[in-house]
Design a protein around this motif. Structure first.
Motif, PDB file in Angstrom:
ATOM      1  N   PRO A 112      61.972  39.141  43.705  1.00 59.41           N
ATOM      2  CA  PRO A 112      61.836  39.257  42.472  1.00 59.41           C
ATOM      3  C   PRO A 112      63.420  39.938  41.542  1.00 59.41           C
ATOM      4  N   GLU A 113      64.184  40.009  41.924  1.00 57.80           N
ATOM      5  CA  GLU A 113      65.496  40.716  42.318  1.00 57.80           C
ATOM      6  C   GLU A 113      66.541  39.791  41.368  1.00 57.80           C
ATOM      7  N   ILE A 114      66.952  38.833  41.909  1.00 57.65           N
ATOM      8  CA  ILE A 114      67.101  37.479  41.805  1.00 57.65           C
ATOM      9  C   ILE A 114      66.819  37.294  40.184  1.00 57.65           C
ATOM     10  N   ILE A 115      65.433  37.241  40.103  1.00 56.02           N
ATOM     11  CA  ILE A 115      65.221  37.023  38.974  1.00 56.02           C
ATOM     12  C   ILE A 115      65.800  37.553  37.579  1.00 56.02           C
ATOM     13  N   TYR A 116      64.990  39.395  38.002  1.00 60.15           N
ATOM     14  CA  TYR A 116      65.918  39.753  36.844  1.00 60.15           C
ATOM     15  C   TYR A 116      66.556  39.610  36.736  1.00 60.15           C
ATOM     16  N   ASP A 117      67.754  39.667  37.036  1.00 60.33           N
ATOM     17  CA  ASP A 117      69.323  40.175  37.019  1.00 60.33           C
ATOM     18  C   ASP A 117      69.529  38.648  36.315  1.00 60.33           C
ATOM     19  N   ILE A 118      68.552  37.559  36.835  1.00 60.58           N
ATOM     20  CA  ILE A 118      69.278  35.996  36.147  1.00 60.58           C
ATOM     21  C   ILE A 118      68.780  36.637  33.953  1.00 60.58           C
ATOM     22  N   ILE A 125      52.371  33.992  38.579  1.00 61.74           N
ATOM     23  CA  ILE A 125      52.325  34.449  37.158  1.00 61.74           C
ATOM     24  C   ILE A 125      52.903  35.763  36.767  1.00 61.74           C
ATOM     25  N   ASN A 126      51.725  36.469  37.440  1.00 60.84           N
ATOM     26  CA  ASN A 126      51.882  38.238  37.378  1.00 60.84           C
ATOM     27  C   ASN A 126      52.770  38.660  37.669  1.00 60.84           C
ATOM     28  N   ALA A 127      53.938  38.302  38.679  1.00 58.54           N
ATOM     29  CA  ALA A 127      54.498  38.789  39.836  1.00 58.54           C
ATOM     30  C   ALA A 127      56.643  37.988  38.475  1.00 58.54           C
ATOM     31  N   ALA A 128      55.856  36.710  38.039  1.00 58.26           N
ATOM     32  CA  ALA A 128      56.964  36.998  37.164  1.00 58.26           C
ATOM     33  C   ALA A 128      56.646  37.530  35.584  1.00 58.26           C
ATOM     34  N   LEU A 129      55.532  37.688  35.314  1.00 59.04           N
ATOM     35  CA  LEU A 129      56.000  38.480  33.580  1.00 59.04           C
ATOM     36  C   LEU A 129      56.315  39.869  34.163  1.00 59.04           C
ATOM     37  N   ASP A 130      56.121  40.915  35.372  1.00 57.61           N
ATOM     38  CA  ASP A 130      56.461  41.907  35.382  1.00 57.61           C
ATOM     39  C   ASP A 130      57.728  41.512  35.286  1.00 57.61           C
ATOM     40  N   THR A 131      58.511  40.802  36.063  1.00 58.79           N
ATOM     41  CA  THR A 131      59.787  41.012  36.110  1.00 58.79           C
ATOM     42  C   THR A 131      60.107  40.632  34.683  1.00 58.79           C
ATOM     43  N   ALA A 132      60.203  40.028  33.922  1.00 60.95           N
ATOM     44  CA  ALA A 132      60.593  39.376  32.419  1.00 60.95           C
ATOM     45  C   ALA A 132      60.487  40.627  31.400  1.00 60.95           C
ATOM     46  N   ARG A 133      59.075  40.657  31.785  1.00 58.76           N
ATOM     47  CA  ARG A 133      58.593  42.195  31.002  1.00 58.76           C
ATOM     48  C   ARG A 133      59.499  43.717  31.496  1.00 58.76           C
ATOM     49  N   ARG A 134      60.287  43.361  32.296  1.00 59.03           N
ATOM     50  CA  ARG A 134      60.786  45.081  32.990  1.00 59.03           C
ATOM     51  C   ARG A 134      62.359  44.350  32.473  1.00 59.03           C
TER      52      ARG A 134
END
Lengths: 191, 783
Positions: free
Chosen positions: B42-48, B79-88
């Motif tokens: 998830p950190e890779i996604i978060y950074d993007i 989807i839940n994990a993706a949203l958690d990361t995006a939300r953060r």
């Protein structure tokens, strides 16, 4: 387009009668208006392995594919389609005019071949100094349809030109082709 | 957080750029599934996300483009994990999170295999998984209006979130399934999306004209997320060649053309978005006002109510038609579909679809008719039913924005129809009658129109979505009926309202109906009629229509007039049409002549004699020539078409003609095979030889074949397969039939089949072509 091929697909020997000839012309015209052809290709480095061949990052298992590519240095993957509206055309005539459906089928088959030829010509022009071998497709003897999934992922076919795979790895729209073609370095530039 | 809908149009809003491009930069290999990174890294996604937020975007899209059940078993988890990361990431910037939904990757029926409701279920699962943490839903990279409809319905029925839709167009300016930008905009607006626009496919250059086209067709907020140019492969890597500065500069033009929300797609990076924000954020959103217009659509084209009167074909309707009723009772869908095809060929802009009969299940029949027609024609449809359930089912399954026939001034009618029209979109035919019946005067009918307009407004339906029918009543019972109707048309037209008439009613009960109907149609057009429900097969009426258009400057260069008059039967001498005998007409495949000749012959000849001598005689002669290779497949089929036309004429005379059936045969293309051309040819020939054919279609389960054989006491089954890979399913089907009906004969055919294969899988007969199938059927049934 090649009327001779179309006649061959329809198993017409000699000259067609007037009505059939008119039908072929009508179909050629309508198909030309209807089709929304798209094509993509990409050339990959490849590596022969004992039980198959590595094309780019993707491994294709099987002796047949290895045999077909063994004399080449690179491999091109291509995908072409005439587009969705052509399928609708065939469906329409299957219901309303079966004779036209049969002729249209032959005309569209010839058009698909024609676009494959053009794509192959583009491949030939791309890397200077290579000869392109005979193209071949999943579904040929020893080349399982399961190869389609890999080819689709490699070329991002669904997103880029809109061909989709059925559960059994057949392509829709139905007038679509994927193919491999080997490239061999000449040492001299052809162009 | 504020609802994003309230921000639209107040300032330019910015979406993020590409996810895939950034993931490849981070080392994702081609063929790897990016959605899995939501769980693994998830950190890779978060950074993007963070990089795009730093670049200044207001909305980030979750990394869930392909997160559907066709590709993953754990959709909610991803989807839940993706949203958690995006939300953060987003919350720190007070930014919006869009739940990103891409296409399923499958074509929907009838183009592909995926059922509309199954596509709906895939999208619904995504929406349910993401709705609680997202601020809006972004349905993106869509190339098929039908798939968009499934996704939008799933979004709206499973959440209250704003719904944005962006589409991918091809270089012919159309979606994959054929719609142009105008048609797409009309359809999406009807579905009630909050914003719509473009993404992927092109760079900003090519998107400018499409943006302009959308801006002229809808006043909904526009979104434009282009690629950074077109993809090129350099050293084995896909690259996009429009750099941030050039990208940003072009985006200012897109904003000037009307886009309120901009971002990027493939190949764009935080640098592109930063440049875009810098260039566009000071720009003021262009406020557009589109004059209201009335339009319906199919999956690929729009019928716009304009100066030229539209032709609505009335022939798909059982009223007063023996043959059509027969087709409904026997579920002869091809007959019904052919009524549609022939009207579209004759110039219908819209097809009315009425398949109601007291003794049939109208909901299913209307659904089948709508699906069947949309599989073969892109002419928009008018759903004609008084059954609310049939209407809702058909509206839901309809691919496009339909016309609804009809509502009237009675409260229960309006309470039933308006909510459905609001939900699914649709232009509604409003009959100017109410609980007190049909007002006798023009004023009375206009008062009903006002009542309907007011009531529609309460449901959020504007007058431009209504087309008023002032009701054409026959002049045979009231000689002023036409004048009252024409006055009403004129009055409605002067108020800027759209009108429609069931034109043919005017002549009911009179001789020479076509003449009265055609003249009345011309008068109504002159009074401003927007659309006429008419018979496009009436040469007299269509001739008047085309002449009117030519006279009124509505047919530039008289193209339509000249083309139709060249083939108008009115201009041909009747004697020349019928010189040939029926046998000869059929043998030569002259469909229309054969039908006309049959009508004449039936006056003096026995129908069964016509079937045996002319039809079967001609078919046999053609079949023999085909076997001798002196006549080829297209001619054989033309001959079959002509004999089918003759059969139809005979059936219309003696509707319950079963004595002619020579036996019942089940045919299909076997499981997993989708090639049905050969099978269809066999069906055509068998039918013309007088056999009843139950055609189960393609990709058919062996068990269905077996069941059908038992249910109908079938003596002969025909199976087709084109692929070597599907021959095993043919064998399975043979076994399934043998298990339940050992005496049933089985014939097989298809490109890969041979006598050897046929013997191997235990079939009774191998046919190398369609005539072979006929010959075998004759031997089985002894006829």
């Amino acid at each position: 387009m090649n009327e001779k091929n179309i006649r061959r697909y329809l198993r017409i020997t000699g000259e067609p009668d007037d009505a059939t000839a008119r039908l072929i012309r009508e179909c050629m015209e309508e198909a030309a208006h209807t089709m929304t052809p798209k094509r993509i290709f990409r050339i990959y480095d490849m590596e022969m392995r004992e039980d198959g061949v590595l094309i780019g990052d993707t491994f294709f298992e099987g002796t047949q594919i290895a045999k077909r590519l063994q004399d080449f240095d690179k491999c091109a993957l291509m995908a072409v389609t005439l587009g969705v509206p052509c399928d609708t055309l065939i469906r329409k005539y299957s219901v309303s005019r079966p004779s036209k459906a049969a002729v249209m089928q032959a005309v569209l088959a010839d058009m698909t071949e024609d676009i494959c030829d053009r794509t192959e010509a583009d491949i030939r022009l791309t890397p200077p100094g290579y000869t392109v071998g005979q193209r071949f497709s999943p579904g040929y003897p020893g080349l399982p349809l399961e190869f389609q999934k890999k080819i689709f992922a490699m070329l991002d076919i669904s997103k880029r030109i809109g061909i989709t795979l059925t559960a059994t790895d057949l392509m829709l729209p139905s007038k679509s082709v994927t193919a491999f073609a080997g490239l061999k370095e000449n040492g001299t530039c052809e162009i | 957080m504020r609802d994003i809908r309230e921000q639209l149009g107040k300032e330019i809003l910015f979406f993020d750029g590409a996810m895939g491009t950034m993931l490849q930069r981070a080392g994702l290999k081609s063929g790897e599934l990016p959605e899995l990174l939501n769980l693994r890294s998830p950190e890779i996604i978060y950074d993007i996300h963070k990089a795009y937020l730093d670049a200044g975007c207001h909305v980030i899209s979750t990394n869930t483009f392909g997160a559907n059940r066709l590709k993953f078993d754990n959709v909610p988890e991803i989807i839940n994990a993706a949203l958690d990361t995006a939300r953060r990431a987003a919350d720190a910037y007070n930014a919006y999170v869009a739940l990103d939904i891409g296409p399923t990757g499958k074509l929907l029926k009838p183009l592909g295999e995926l059922e509309f409701e199954d596509a709906y279920a895939l999208f619904a699962e995504q929406v349910q998984a993401g709705k609680d943490k997202a601020d809006l839903i972004l349905i993106e990279t869509m190339g098929d209006l039908y798939e968009i409809k499934a996704a939008v319905l799933a979004a709206k029925e499973n959440s209250d979130l704003p719904v944005f839709v962006t589409m991918i167009f091809s270089d012919n300016g159309r979606l994959l399934t054929g719609a142009d930008a105008t048609t797409a905009a009309i359809t999406l607006e009807a579905l009630g999306v909050d914003a719509l626009g473009l993404n992927c496919g092109f760079g900003p250059d090519a998107m400018l004209p499409l943006t302009k086209e959308l801006a002229a067709a809808t006043d909904l907020p526009l979104i434009v997320n282009p690629n950074a140019g077109l993809p090129e492969v350099v050293n084995g890597k896909t690259v996009y060649n429009v750099l941030p500065a050039a990208f940003a500069e072009k985006m200012t033009e897109i904003v000037a053309a009307g886009a309120w929300v901009v971002g990027g797609c493939c190949g764009t990076t935080p640098e592109h978005i930063a440049a875009e924000v810098a260039a566009c954020k000071q720009l003021v959103p262009v406020q557009r006002t589109i004059p209201p217009f009335t339009a319906i659509t199919s999956y690929s084209q729009a019928a716009i109510f304009n100066k030229k009167t539209l032709i609505i074909g009335e022939r798909i309707n059982p009223t007063g038609k023996k043959r059509f009723k027969e087709a409904l009772r026997t579920k002869d869908m091809n007959y019904i579909i052919n009524e549609g095809i022939s009207q579209a060929d004759k110039g219908a802009d819209i097809l009315d679809v009425n398949v109601g009969l007291p003794e049939i299940d109208e909901t299913h029949m209307l659904l089948d008719a709508v699906k069947g027609l949309q599989a073969v024609t892109d002419t928009p449809l008018q759903l004609d039913t008084t059954d609310p359930k049939a209407l809702e089912t058909a509206l839901r399954a309809y691919n496009g924005k339909a016309m609804i026939n009809s509502v009237n001034g009675k409260p229960e009618s309006m309470n039933t129809v308006f909510p459905l029209a609001k939900k699914y979109g649709g232009v509604i035919v409003a009959l100017l009658l109410d609980e007190n019946g049909i007002p006798a005067t023009s004023e009375g009918r206009l008062a009903v129109a006002d009542k309907i307009i007011n009531r529609a407004a309460e449901y959020g339906i504007s007058a431009s979505e209504l087309v008023f029918d002032p009701l054409a009543m026959t002049i045979s019972t009231d000689e002023n009926a036409a004048l009252i109707t024409l006055d009403t048309v004129r009055a409605l037209h002067s108020k800027g309202l759209k009108t429609v008439l069931g034109v043919s009613n005017i002549s009911f009960g009179l001789p020479g109906r076509e003449t009265i109907t055609a003249e009345f149609f011309v008068l109504a057009m002159q009074a401003g009629l927007s659309a006429g429900i008419v018979n496009p097969n009436s040469a007299r009426l269509m001739s008047a229509y085309r002449a009117y258009n030519a006279l009124c400057g509505l047919d530039p260069s008289f193209t339509a007039y000249i083309a139709s008059e060249a083939v108008n039967p009115i201009n041909q001498t009747p004697a020349a049409q019928n010189e040939k005998s029926l046998y000869e007409c059929i043998l030569k495949g002259l469909t229309e002549e054969a039908a006309a000749r049959a009508k004449q012959d039936l006056k003096t000849k026995d129908p069964l004699a016509i079937i045996d001598n002319d039809i079967i005689g001609a078919l046999n002669a053609a079949g023999q020539k085909f076997e001798n290779k002196t006549l080829f497949l297209p001619q054989l089929l033309m001959c079959a078409e002509a004999s089918k036309a003759v059969f139809d004429v005979i059936k219309a005379t003696i509707p319950r003609e079963n004595s002619a059936s020579k036996g019942k045969i089940v045919i299909c293309t076997v499981k997993n095979d989708i090639h049905d051309i050969g099978k269809n040819i066999v069906r055509t020939l068998l039918e013309n030889y007088g056999y009843d054919v139950i055609d189960l279609g393609k990709d058919v389960e062996p068990s269905l074949v077996a069941e059908t054989v038992v249910q109908n006491s079938i003596k002969l089954v025909g199976l087709s397969a084109l692929m070597t890979t599907t021959v095993p399913f043919m064998e399975e089907t043979v076994k399934a039939v043998r298990a339940v009906a050992p005496d049933c004969k089985i014939m097989v055919g298809g490109a890969v089949l041979t006598q050897k294969y046929s013997d191997m899988i235990g079939a009774d007969s191998y046919s190398k072509d369609a005539m072979g199938a006929v010959r075998y059927a004759q031997s089985v049934f002894g006829n």
